[in-house]
Scaffold this motif. Sequence first.
Motif, PDB file in Angstrom:
ATOM      1  N   ALA A 119       1.915  15.928   7.893  1.00 34.60           N
ATOM      2  CA  ALA A 119       2.629  16.043   6.610  1.00 34.60           C
ATOM      3  C   ALA A 119       2.548  14.756   5.815  1.00 34.60           C
ATOM      4  O   ALA A 119       2.407  14.770   4.583  1.00 34.60           O
ATOM      5  N   GLY A 120       2.608  13.606   6.504  1.00 33.84           N
ATOM      6  CA  GLY A 120       2.633  12.323   5.815  1.00 33.84           C
ATOM      7  C   GLY A 120       1.428  12.078   4.929  1.00 33.84           C
ATOM      8  O   GLY A 120       1.516  11.372   3.925  1.00 33.84           O
ATOM      9  N   GLN A 121       0.283  12.668   5.301  1.00 33.20           N
ATOM     10  CA  GLN A 121      -0.929  12.472   4.496  1.00 33.20           C
ATOM     11  C   GLN A 121      -0.892  13.255   3.182  1.00 33.20           C
ATOM     12  O   GLN A 121      -1.762  13.082   2.336  1.00 33.20           O
ATOM     13  N   TYR A 122       0.091  14.114   3.027  1.00 30.15           N
ATOM     14  CA  TYR A 122       0.190  14.921   1.808  1.00 30.15           C
ATOM     15  C   TYR A 122       1.395  14.521   0.951  1.00 30.15           C
ATOM     16  O   TYR A 122       1.561  15.040  -0.145  1.00 30.15           O
ATOM     17  N   PHE A 123       2.239  13.622   1.485  1.00 33.25           N
ATOM     18  CA  PHE A 123       3.395  13.208   0.689  1.00 33.25           C
ATOM     19  C   PHE A 123       2.932  12.459  -0.555  1.00 33.25           C
ATOM     20  O   PHE A 123       1.961  11.679  -0.518  1.00 33.25           O
ATOM     21  N   GLU A 124       3.638  12.668  -1.628  1.00 28.89           N
ATOM     22  CA  GLU A 124       3.302  12.012  -2.897  1.00 28.89           C
ATOM     23  C   GLU A 124       3.660  10.532  -2.832  1.00 28.89           C
ATOM     24  O   GLU A 124       4.755  10.163  -2.405  1.00 28.89           O
ATOM     25  N   VAL A 125       2.703   9.686  -3.219  1.00 24.59           N
ATOM     26  CA  VAL A 125       2.960   8.247  -3.292  1.00 24.59           C
ATOM     27  C   VAL A 125       3.599   7.951  -4.643  1.00 24.59           C
ATOM     28  O   VAL A 125       3.001   8.190  -5.689  1.00 24.59           O
ATOM     29  N   LYS A 126       4.829   7.449  -4.597  1.00 25.09           N
ATOM     30  CA  LYS A 126       5.564   7.229  -5.850  1.00 25.09           C
ATOM     31  C   LYS A 126       5.647   5.746  -6.179  1.00 25.09           C
ATOM     32  O   LYS A 126       5.876   4.911  -5.308  1.00 25.09           O
ATOM     33  N   ILE A 127       5.396   5.424  -7.462  1.00 22.97           N
ATOM     34  CA  ILE A 127       5.535   4.053  -7.954  1.00 22.97           C
ATOM     35  C   ILE A 127       6.768   4.018  -8.853  1.00 22.97           C
ATOM     36  O   ILE A 127       6.867   4.771  -9.832  1.00 22.97           O
ATOM     37  N   GLU A 128       7.696   3.154  -8.505  1.00 24.83           N
ATOM     38  CA  GLU A 128       8.927   3.069  -9.293  1.00 24.83           C
ATOM     39  C   GLU A 128       8.733   2.070 -10.434  1.00 24.83           C
ATOM     40  O   GLU A 128       8.245   0.956 -10.224  1.00 24.83           O
ATOM     41  N   TYR A 129       9.133   2.498 -11.633  1.00 22.97           N
ATOM     42  CA  TYR A 129       9.039   1.657 -12.824  1.00 22.97           C
ATOM     43  C   TYR A 129      10.445   1.240 -13.246  1.00 22.97           C
ATOM     44  O   TYR A 129      11.387   2.039 -13.186  1.00 22.97           O
ATOM     45  N   THR A 130      10.552  -0.054 -13.667  1.00 23.98           N
ATOM     46  CA  THR A 130      11.844  -0.575 -14.122  1.00 23.98           C
ATOM     47  C   THR A 130      11.713  -1.092 -15.548  1.00 23.98           C
ATOM     48  O   THR A 130      10.794  -1.888 -15.849  1.00 23.98           O
TER      49      THR A 130
END
Length: 537
Positions: free
Chosen positions: A484-495
């Motif tokens: 499952a981990g290979q399909y999780f969305e990589v999220k970049i947080e913006y401030t």
Amino acid sequence: MTDLNFITQTKKLIDSLKSVCANYGLGNDGNEFKIITQVFLYKFINDKFVYEIKKESEILKNAENFQEALEAIGEEEYQFLLSFVNADTPQIKAHQTITYLHNRQNKPEFAKLFDDTLREISIQNTAIFSVKSSSGAKNKMFDELSNFISDSSQRDNFCKALISKLFEFSFEHMFSEKYDFFATIFEYLIKDYNTDSGGKYAEYYTPHAVARIMAAILVTDKVQNVKCYDPSAGSGTLLMNIAHAIGEENCSIYCEDISQKSSNMLRLNLVLNNLSHSIPHIIKGNTIAEPYYRDNKFDYIVSNPPFKLDFSDFSASLDTDINKSRFFAGIPNVPKTKKESMAIYLLFIQHIMHSLSTKGKAAIVVPTGFITAQSGIEKNIREALVKRNMLRGVVSMPSNIFASTGTNVSILFLDKQSDSEHIVLMDASKLGETVKDGKNQRTVLTFDEEARIINVFNEKRAEEDFSVVVTAAEVEAKNYSLSAGQYFEVKIEYTDITADEFKAKMNGFESSLADLFKESNALELKIEEALKGLRYD
């Protein structure tokens, strides 16, 4: 007597039987297991017969002395009563009851009477209770238990002590409770024979959390007349859970296991769980080399197969025309060293795929490494699952969910009618809490965590960093990885920051970088001076 008190009394009986064995020099002896489980089976059979026969005879039900009333019944009337009793009920005659033996404890050669009685009961109930080997031969229910006492002068007293413990109370009023009571008793009964010291077949039952999750995900609708199968059944925990989810009256159990000890334990588990009608389907044999159910197809298959086992002795015999479709992805090579590390579970997965009916479903415990291997038989199997539209999903379990192994495990779910557009991949590895289990530590899931796994999977729901729902095409694009981990969305947080804040941050970066450059230049000069000082002597 409340259920809790009854459970306590039953556990006390088990402890007292073990105490008898210890008093006669059989504590921790290899034969103690046979004595305890066979005597307990005799107790169950006796009380089950009394319970059922009383339902068919008012005279026996209301008799002040049941044993005397039973002995007074003629053979013709006895057979007439048996015709009304459920076909799965064991048959006991008046001179074979525990009470009859208890009343004759002072007779000479009591041990012989005890052994003869168990032998007769075994013969009378062969059709119901015997376990078959793959050759078709039937194994007896009872050994001559007195012979386990090497000192013949102690045999009578040993058998008298066993009968005295069995006579103390009855199971009769608990039979309506079925597995809610006896599942607990079964585990308590075998707990001392289910340790690492028991050898390579010691791990007899799967943790109940895993078994419950597998059953709840597999059985989502009401079904009838279905066949359930486990090719490496052990004591049958997985089969018991799926049978209870379906309804014991709605399914038949089929199973194979190479261990005679496991097969006998499974028989007892079926008896205690109202599944005696499936005992004739227990096969003691080598599922991989000589499958008894080679050409049978099953509606539900559950399995926690051995992961690694030396099968080099029969590996070559598997590469035959008759096994080509069964082992389509290949047979693991025999290594030059560490033959005990041979991945036999890969053969079980293929055997299970081969054994599913057209609407069949399966749940298989596998080492988590299987779901990500980049090549080899593992990848070939995963690719076949996707291309054949058999993959329903995977749940990766927490570490140490099994107390006796540190191998990380996942549960592979198959469905011949799977939806290739909604494959559920779940990472449940962060759930659970660590508890001490003897010398080992294991992870225990709460009931809420079990429910979360089951509900999210069955509802095909994506949850952040927990589960994803992917298509067959997406799995193919990831080299058929089922992690499952290979399909999780990589999220970049913006401030959001102001211009002044941005300028201040940049000034800070520039200042830090300038300091680093100065330190680098100073280090370069020191290195140059050190090199100049080197001499060749």
